[in-house]
Design an enzyme around this catalytic site. Structure first.
Site, short mmCIF file in Angstrom:
data_model
loop_
_atom_site.label_atom_id
_atom_site.label_comp_id
_atom_site.label_asym_id
_atom_site.label_seq_id
_atom_site.Cartn_x
_atom_site.Cartn_y
_atom_site.Cartn_z
N GLU A 20 0.86 -1.25 0.34
CA GLU A 20 0.26 0.12 0.02
C GLU A 20 0.95 1.06 -0.19
O GLU A 20 0.43 2.03 -0.94
CB GLU A 20 -1.29 -0.36 1.26
CG GLU A 20 -1.53 -1.03 0.80
CD GLU A 20 -3.04 -1.39 0.32
OE1 GLU A 20 -3.75 -2.24 -0.11
OE2 GLU A 20 -3.15 0.22 -0.91
N ASP A 71 -4.38 -10.21 -8.32
CA ASP A 71 -4.83 -9.39 -9.53
C ASP A 71 -3.25 -8.69 -10.31
O ASP A 71 -3.39 -8.58 -10.96
CB ASP A 71 -6.30 -8.11 -9.28
CG ASP A 71 -5.61 -7.98 -7.72
OD1 ASP A 71 -4.47 -7.85 -7.21
OD2 ASP A 71 -6.75 -7.03 -6.97
N GLU A 113 -18.59 -6.24 -4.16
CA GLU A 113 -17.36 -6.47 -3.50
C GLU A 113 -17.19 -7.88 -4.57
O GLU A 113 -16.34 -8.17 -5.19
CB GLU A 113 -17.00 -6.81 -2.34
CG GLU A 113 -16.14 -7.18 -1.84
CD GLU A 113 -15.15 -5.72 -2.03
OE1 GLU A 113 -13.54 -6.01 -2.33
OE2 GLU A 113 -14.86 -4.67 -2.46
N GLU A 173 -12.02 -0.48 -10.23
CA GLU A 173 -11.77 -1.57 -11.41
C GLU A 173 -12.27 -1.64 -12.54
O GLU A 173 -12.60 -1.29 -13.67
CB GLU A 173 -11.56 -2.76 -10.57
CG GLU A 173 -10.17 -2.97 -10.00
CD GLU A 173 -10.83 -2.17 -8.46
OE1 GLU A 173 -10.36 -2.07 -7.72
OE2 GLU A 173 -12.06 -1.76 -8.34
N THR A 208 -0.71 0.13 -9.92
CA THR A 208 -2.31 -0.32 -10.01
C THR A 208 -2.88 0.47 -8.69
O THR A 208 -4.04 0.39 -8.47
CB THR A 208 -2.42 -1.56 -8.97
OG1 THR A 208 -3.41 -2.32 -9.14
CG2 THR A 208 -1.80 -1.47 -8.24
#
Length: 621
Positions: free
Chosen positions: A250, A381, A490, A515, A601
């Site tokens: 993160e 992902d 979700e 996304e 990302t």
């Protein structure tokens, strides 16, 4: 000691030995000059000599040009000088000497170069590691398109529908930012219902996640005053001397990604210095037997954490460092960042993959897979995303990344891609050979990824991949269309006659995720099919109706209930990603052109390496 004999320091020696004062002074002076010149020419980088002698003539490139674009001028970094700390050790082959000496890691509040006019002054002692020369002007000249596209005079442009839509999204960004600034400035995120800030534990004490995540979106939308507010906070209040335990992933995608993008867009040194210093604080996470980093790094001790929570590292986390770490090496001249991520790539190349698939958990101690759970959603992902983007960012020279991506995609298609009885294409999750017929919102980025990679696939596969990308994106749109709020859950399932819907409340929430619109944006750029803008506008209307509060935007707890049940969080990625991708969907293709930029990302744009070997490039081996 020479110093003790210089007049004015101590009385003459009691032995009565008196040399002429002039001789002593000349002796002292000549020794000093010899010492200085000896040290100067032993410095390892000639760029440092240039900086010492040519500082006033070396332009900090691009700053005047950027001042015109952004309407602001460079401001010197104003942070107080760092606490005295030992000089940085030279990294060993494996980097361990860096990791074990804590003095270097604690020197965490850099003071950037003082800008004199538009030139970079010589750095103060101990900063040379960060302040290697980077030819910003050369970098800008290699971009194939203006960053914000070919400008048209908007006063003469007709009030087209697409311009009105773009302005609406810009208003949403301004509203989100102004409420954050009013109620939570400096905190990580805004809580719009309680009108206060939220810190969380993910960032190890680092603050201002929303600010750093917003920089490039504010720049993109030409919200100049707001950009200046954000930049001023980074200069004056973004301190790195924190002592908590942080998520490596993160901090990398949000903070380092955001700072790198802000530097590449503006040439402002403060962003470069902070990115590199923060990158150095992440290096202890790699100090494992395999070099596969652990999930968390303890900023206080410099050790890696989460060992007690299990012995696994997560594929999407250690697999989503490559883009940022290559740019850290580029901007610092320190090869250690690139070496760390190349080693991860090497481990993944060698390891045995079940059916060509990459499981989600790997032991950083043994280098073996911990369990055979495979997902293109959460946990897996962005590893796949960073393979194709490494290929594109290298200007299509990183063949290893290209081959790994297409091999992985073939395995995913063979074992995970399914079509439901109702004709919806989805990517299931794989548990040791048994499929869970569900798809997470996080996996909905894959339509955009597959579209992005279609062009460089084998010729007989290109049309197929474009079609597959469109089908997956349509399925993700269905997960929105089949809810009462027209926002997606979700996770959604394909079983017992139910398709593209969540089956329990614990999967029915929407937290402002990007996304789905990310895929709309990539497919719009590839096809210009108006359906993607229609779907994007549906999302704008749903966000306005169900997520907008008096003081910002909030996630909701149940997309199948039209009674707004807010979660009281304005996620930083809403400003970094969701609003950016929506704005780009309604912009021309040369705004953040995909020929020049790849998005990390967290949707932070990083430049493609257009150059072969000249300075200011990202080098790939």
């Amino acid at each position: 000691m020479l110093m003790r004999k210089v007049p004015g320091f101590v009385p003459a020696s009691p032995w009565g030995l008196r040399l002429p004062q002039k001789f002593l002074f000349l002796l002292f002076l000549s020794g000093l000059i010899t010492l200085c010149f000896g040290a100067l020419f032993l410095l390892p980088h000639t760029s440092r000599l240039k900086r010492l002698f040519l500082a006033s003539r070396t332009q900090q490139p691009g700053l005047e040009m950027m001042a015109e674009i952004t309407g602001h001028h460079p401001v010197p970094e104003q942070e107080p000088p760092p606490n005295p700390a030992p000089a940085a050790p030279a990294p060993g082959e494996d980097g361990t000497s860096i990791l074990r000496r804590k003095g270097w890691l604690r020197r965490t509040r850099p003071t950037g170069p003082r800008e004199e006019g538009n030139s970079v002054a010589a750095p103060r002692s101990g900063e040379e590691r960060v302040l290697l020369s980077f030819d910003y002007n050369a970098f800008r000249s290699r971009l194939r398109h203006p960053v914000l596209g070919t400008r048209t005079d908007e006063s003469k442009e007709p009030e087209s529908l697409v311009r009105v839509q773009r302005e609406k999204i810009k208003e949403m960004m301004r509203f989100s930012w102004q409420n954050y600034r009013r109620y939570a400035m400096g905190k990580n995120e805004l809580r719009p219902l309680t009108k206060d800030g939220y810190e969380g534990t993910m960032f190890g004490g680092l603050q201002g996640a929303t600010i750093i995540d917003s920089l490039d979106t504010l720049y993109l939308m030409e919200l100049k005053e707001e950009f200046q507010e954000a930049k001023a906070w980074v200069e004056e209040s973004f301190h790195l001397n924190v002592s908590g335990e942080a998520s490596l992933f993160e901090v990398n995608i949000r903070y380092i990604g955001g700072l790198l993008s802000a530097f590449y867009l503006t040439g402002e040194e403060v962003f470069r210095v902070k990115a590199i210093k923060l990158g150095e604080k992440l290096l202890p996470a790699f100090n494992t037997p395999t070099g596969i980093p652990k999930g968390a790094v303890n900023f206080k001790s410099g050790s890696w954490g989460w060992a007690t929570a299990g012995s696994s590292s997560i594929l999407a986390e250690f697999g989503s460092l490559h883009l940022e770490f290559l740019h850290l090496t580029e901007l610092s001249g320190n090869q250690v960042f690139a070496e760390k991520v190349r080693n991860i790539r090497k481990v993944l190349r060698k390891i045995d993959k079940p059916f060509g698939l990459y499981p989600n958990f790997l032991s950083p101690v043994s280098g073996n897979w911990v369990q055979h759970h495979v997902s293109v959603g959460g946990l897996g992902d962005s590893f796949y995303e960073y393979l194709i983007k490494s290929w594109l960012m290298s200007a299509k020279t990183d063949l290893e990344a290209k081959n790994m991506y297409y091999e992985a995609l073939e395995a995913i298609e063979t074992y995970l891609v399914n079509v439901s009885p109702g004709g919806l294409t989805y990517i299931a999750e794989w548990r040791g050979g048994i499929l869970d017929h569900k798809m997470g919102h996080l996996a909905c980025f894959s339509g955009g990824m597959i579209a992005l990679g279609a062009e460089d696939a084998k010729e007989d596969k290109r049309t197929h991949y474009r079609e597959l990308a469109a089908q997956i994106t349509r399925t993700c749109h269905e997960s929105y269309a089949r809810s009462d709020t027209k926002l997606g859950p979700e996770a959604f399932w394909f079983n017992s006659g139910q398709e593209a819907v969540a089956t329990q409340l614990s999967e029915s929430y929407y937290i402002l995720r990007p996304e789905v619109v990310e895929s709309y944006m990539y497919l719009w750029r590839q096809t210009h099919d108006p359906i993607y803008r229609e779907w994007g506008w549906e999302m704008v209307m749903a966000l306005e109706k169900h997520c907008r509060t008096d003081a910002g935007f909030s996630g909701i707890q149940d997309v199948y209930s039209s009674n707004s049940n807010y979660d009281n969080r304005q996620q930083s990625f809403f400003l970094a990603e969701t609003l950016k991708y929506l704005y780009l969907l309604f912009s021309e293709d040369d705004v953040f052109s995909l020929e020049d930029w790849v998005f990390n990302t967290e949707a932070h744009p990083l430049p493609v390496n257009h150059s072969d070997s000249s300075g200011g490039t990202v080098h790939h081996h």
